[in-house]
Design a protein around this motif. Structure first.
Motif: not given
Length: 122
Positions: A4, A54, A58, A60-62, A67, A115, A120, A122
C-alpha cells in the motif's frame, strides 16, 4: 502495508507531478495569484489522487458514499496545510516551485496516515 505504501507513493507522485504542472501553467501562462494557483492545482490533483487511491492503491470495495466524504475531509485538511505552508514558505523561498515542494513534503505524512488508517481501513 508495504504494498500500500509503495502504491500510495506512486499515486501521490503522479498527483504531485500533476499539481506542479498545473501550478506552473496557472502561474506562468494564466498569470494567477501564486497562492490561489497552488490551492487550485492541489484541489484538481486531489480528484486524481482520490480515484487512483480508491481503485489502484487500496482497491477499495467500499462505496464512494462511504469513502468520498472522508477523503474530502482529508483533502480539505491537506488543502489547508498545503496553502498555509506554501504561503509561509513563499516568503522565504527563492522560487514558488521550491515553496510548493516544501509544502508538499509537509502535507505528505499526514495524508498517508489519514488515508491508510481512516479512509481505506479494512
Amino acid at each position: 502495508m508495504l504494498n500500500h505504501l509503495i502504491r500510495f507513493v506512486l499515486v501521490g507522485g503522479g498527483a504531485t507531478l500533476l499539481q506542479f504542472v498545473l501550478l506552473f501553467i496557472f502561474v506562468e501562462f494564466g498569470h494567477f495569484n501564486k497562492i490561489f494557483a497552488s490551492a487550485l492545482s492541489f484541489a484538481i490533483s486531489a480528484v486524481f489522487n482520490y480515484l487512483m487511491n480508491y481503485y489502484f492503491t487500496f482497491a477499495s470495495e467500499k462505496s464512494h458514499i462511504e469513502t468520498a466524504p472522508k477523503f474530502i475531509a482529508v483533502a480539505a485538511l491537506g488543502l489547508l496545510i498545503n496553502s498555509t505552508a506554501f504561503a509561509l514558505l513563499l516568503v522565504v523561498m527563492p522560487h514558488y516551485l521550491f515553496a510548493q515542494l516544501g509544502a508538499t513534503l509537509i502535507t505528505l505524512l499526514v495524508n498517508f496516515l489519514l488515508h491508510k488508517m481512516w479512509i481505506y481501513r479494512s
